[in-house]
Each structure stands twice: as C-alpha cells, then as structure tokens.
Design a protein around this motif. Structure first.
Motif, PDB file in Angstrom:
ATOM      1  N   TRP A  12      46.174  31.652  43.683  1.00  0.00           N
ATOM      2  CA  TRP A  12      46.074  31.549  42.219  1.00  0.00           C
ATOM      3  C   TRP A  12      45.500  30.194  41.820  1.00  0.00           C
ATOM      4  CZ3 TRP A  12      45.836  35.661  39.527  1.00  0.00           C
ATOM      5  CH2 TRP A  12      46.578  36.790  39.862  1.00  0.00           C
ATOM      6  N   LYS A  13      45.935  29.133  42.497  1.00  0.00           N
ATOM      7  CA  LYS A  13      45.427  27.791  42.197  1.00  0.00           C
ATOM      8  C   LYS A  13      43.934  27.709  42.470  1.00  0.00           C
ATOM      9  CE  LYS A  13      49.634  25.194  43.086  1.00  0.00           C
ATOM     10  NZ  LYS A  13      50.210  24.127  43.916  1.00  0.00           N
ATOM     11  N   ASP A  14      43.479  28.307  43.567  1.00  0.00           N
ATOM     12  CA  ASP A  14      42.051  28.323  43.871  1.00  0.00           C
ATOM     13  C   ASP A  14      41.276  29.068  42.791  1.00  0.00           C
ATOM     14  OD1 ASP A  14      42.492  26.894  46.208  1.00  0.00           O
ATOM     15  OD2 ASP A  14      42.437  28.669  47.503  1.00  0.00           O
ATOM     16  N   LEU A  15      41.824  30.183  42.321  1.00  0.00           N
ATOM     17  CA  LEU A  15      41.174  30.942  41.248  1.00  0.00           C
ATOM     18  C   LEU A  15      41.076  30.110  39.974  1.00  0.00           C
ATOM     19  CD1 LEU A  15      42.748  34.495  41.644  1.00  0.00           C
ATOM     20  CD2 LEU A  15      40.342  33.890  41.895  1.00  0.00           C
ATOM     21  N   ILE A  16      42.144  29.406  39.642  1.00  0.00           N
ATOM     22  CA  ILE A  16      42.151  28.557  38.445  1.00  0.00           C
ATOM     23  C   ILE A  16      41.081  27.480  38.567  1.00  0.00           C
ATOM     24  CG2 ILE A  16      43.492  26.820  37.172  1.00  0.00           C
ATOM     25  CD1 ILE A  16      45.979  28.637  37.847  1.00  0.00           C
ATOM     26  N   ARG A  17      40.980  26.875  39.730  1.00  0.00           N
ATOM     27  CA  ARG A  17      39.991  25.802  39.929  1.00  0.00           C
ATOM     28  C   ARG A  17      38.556  26.327  39.848  1.00  0.00           C
ATOM     29  NH1 ARG A  17      44.202  24.042  44.039  1.00  0.00           N
ATOM     30  NH2 ARG A  17      45.177  22.270  42.981  1.00  0.00           N
ATOM     31  N   ALA A  18      38.360  27.590  40.154  1.00  0.00           N
ATOM     32  CA  ALA A  18      37.017  28.191  40.112  1.00  0.00           C
ATOM     33  C   ALA A  18      36.752  28.931  38.801  1.00  0.00           C
ATOM     34  CB  ALA A  18      36.862  29.137  41.289  1.00  0.00           C
ATOM     35  N   ALA A  19      37.714  28.941  37.905  1.00  0.00           N
ATOM     36  CA  ALA A  19      37.619  29.704  36.651  1.00  0.00           C
ATOM     37  C   ALA A  19      36.551  29.130  35.729  1.00  0.00           C
ATOM     38  CB  ALA A  19      38.965  29.696  35.937  1.00  0.00           C
ATOM     39  N   PRO A  20      36.059  29.975  34.817  1.00  0.00           N
ATOM     40  CA  PRO A  20      35.013  29.518  33.897  1.00  0.00           C
ATOM     41  C   PRO A  20      35.465  28.464  32.881  1.00  0.00           C
ATOM     42  CG  PRO A  20      35.702  31.758  33.367  1.00  0.00           C
ATOM     43  CD  PRO A  20      36.389  31.367  34.641  1.00  0.00           C
ATOM     44  N   GLY A  21      36.720  28.447  32.499  1.00  0.00           N
ATOM     45  CA  GLY A  21      37.202  27.479  31.513  1.00  0.00           C
ATOM     46  C   GLY A  21      37.734  26.226  32.176  1.00  0.00           C
ATOM     47  N   LEU A  31      43.687  33.995  32.750  1.00  0.00           N
ATOM     48  CA  LEU A  31      44.616  34.617  33.709  1.00  0.00           C
ATOM     49  C   LEU A  31      45.286  35.852  33.113  1.00  0.00           C
ATOM     50  CD1 LEU A  31      46.344  31.499  35.312  1.00  0.00           C
ATOM     51  CD2 LEU A  31      44.848  33.133  36.466  1.00  0.00           C
ATOM     52  N   LYS A  32      45.627  35.774  31.848  1.00  0.00           N
ATOM     53  CA  LYS A  32      46.285  36.896  31.180  1.00  0.00           C
ATOM     54  C   LYS A  32      45.346  38.090  31.026  1.00  0.00           C
ATOM     55  CE  LYS A  32      48.778  35.788  27.562  1.00  0.00           C
ATOM     56  NZ  LYS A  32      49.191  35.102  26.323  1.00  0.00           N
ATOM     57  N   THR A  33      44.134  37.845  30.581  1.00  0.00           N
ATOM     58  CA  THR A  33      43.221  38.957  30.307  1.00  0.00           C
ATOM     59  C   THR A  33      42.538  39.482  31.560  1.00  0.00           C
ATOM     60  OG1 THR A  33      41.403  37.453  29.752  1.00  0.00           O
ATOM     61  CG2 THR A  33      42.754  38.244  27.930  1.00  0.00           C
ATOM     62  N   GLN A  34      42.138  38.607  32.444  1.00  0.00           N
ATOM     63  CA  GLN A  34      41.392  39.041  33.626  1.00  0.00           C
ATOM     64  C   GLN A  34      42.278  39.449  34.802  1.00  0.00           C
ATOM     65  OE1 GLN A  34      37.961  39.438  33.658  1.00  0.00           O
ATOM     66  NE2 GLN A  34      38.266  39.035  31.489  1.00  0.00           N
ATOM     67  N   HIS A  35      43.490  38.904  34.852  1.00  0.00           N
ATOM     68  CA  HIS A  35      44.334  39.145  36.021  1.00  0.00           C
ATOM     69  C   HIS A  35      45.703  39.732  35.687  1.00  0.00           C
ATOM     70  CE1 HIS A  35      41.464  37.325  38.757  1.00  0.00           C
ATOM     71  NE2 HIS A  35      41.286  36.384  37.842  1.00  0.00           N
ATOM     72  N   GLY A  36      45.985  39.940  34.402  1.00  0.00           N
ATOM     73  CA  GLY A  36      47.217  40.612  33.997  1.00  0.00           C
ATOM     74  C   GLY A  36      48.500  39.815  34.138  1.00  0.00           C
ATOM     75  N   LEU A  37      48.392  38.499  34.223  1.00  0.00           N
ATOM     76  CA  LEU A  37      49.599  37.689  34.314  1.00  0.00           C
ATOM     77  C   LEU A  37      50.280  37.598  32.961  1.00  0.00           C
ATOM     78  CD1 LEU A  37      48.184  36.786  36.981  1.00  0.00           C
ATOM     79  CD2 LEU A  37      49.200  34.568  36.607  1.00  0.00           C
ATOM     80  N   GLY A  38      51.586  37.433  32.978  1.00  0.00           N
ATOM     81  CA  GLY A  38      52.331  37.182  31.760  1.00  0.00           C
ATOM     82  C   GLY A  38      52.081  35.750  31.307  1.00  0.00           C
ATOM     83  N   HIS A  39      52.380  35.468  30.049  1.00  0.00           N
ATOM     84  CA  HIS A  39      52.111  34.148  29.496  1.00  0.00           C
ATOM     85  C   HIS A  39      52.855  33.039  30.249  1.00  0.00           C
ATOM     86  CE1 HIS A  39      50.936  31.169  26.540  1.00  0.00           C
ATOM     87  NE2 HIS A  39      52.167  30.724  26.614  1.00  0.00           N
ATOM     88  N   GLY A  40      54.118  33.244  30.526  1.00  0.00           N
ATOM     89  CA  GLY A  40      54.916  32.207  31.192  1.00  0.00           C
ATOM     90  C   GLY A  40      54.389  31.857  32.570  1.00  0.00           C
ATOM     91  N   HIS A  41      54.068  32.865  33.362  1.00  0.00           N
ATOM     92  CA  HIS A  41      53.538  32.617  34.700  1.00  0.00           C
ATOM     93  C   HIS A  41      52.168  31.947  34.631  1.00  0.00           C
ATOM     94  CE1 HIS A  41      56.386  35.821  36.367  1.00  0.00           C
ATOM     95  NE2 HIS A  41      56.722  34.670  36.917  1.00  0.00           N
ATOM     96  N   ALA A  42      51.311  32.450  33.750  1.00  0.00           N
ATOM     97  CA  ALA A  42      49.975  31.865  33.616  1.00  0.00           C
ATOM     98  C   ALA A  42      50.070  30.408  33.170  1.00  0.00           C
ATOM     99  CB  ALA A  42      49.146  32.676  32.620  1.00  0.00           C
TER     100      ALA A  42
END
Length: 56
Positions: A12-21, A31-42
């Motif tokens: 997940w950390k690698d994905l965040i580091r490579a994310a567009p924002g 994370l919420k829209t593209q990967h379905g995570l809940g707000h707290g986890h994201a």
C-alpha cells in the motif's frame, strides 16, 4: 488491514508513493475511489507514509 484489503502494508505504501496525487486528501480520496479503502484506513496509511517519507 492486510486481511481486509488483501495487500501487505508495504505494498500500500508503494502504491501511495506512485500515486498521481501528492497532497494528503488527494491520496486519501484516490485510495478510497480506486482501491475501495475506508476513510480511516486510507487516512492512516497516507499519514504514515507521508510522515515516513518526510523523516518524521
């Protein structure tokens, strides 16, 4: 978290580091829209990853 979303935290950390924002809430929303995570986890993942990357 790993059990619920099927990926290890490090992945997940690698994905965040490579994310567009780059801003906290952009990444949380992504994370919420593209990967379905809940707000707290994201939010927790983004906060931890950004703090880790800034050396805090």
């Amino acid at each position: 978290m790993e059990k619920k979303y099927g990926r290890p935290i490090a992945e997940w950390k690698d994905l965040i580091r490579a994310a567009p924002g780059t801003k906290h809430m952009e990444l949380v929303s992504w994370l919420k829209t593209q990967h379905g995570l809940g707000h707290g986890h994201a939010n927790a993942l983004v906060a931890h990853t950004l703090a880790e990357d800034s050396g805090n």
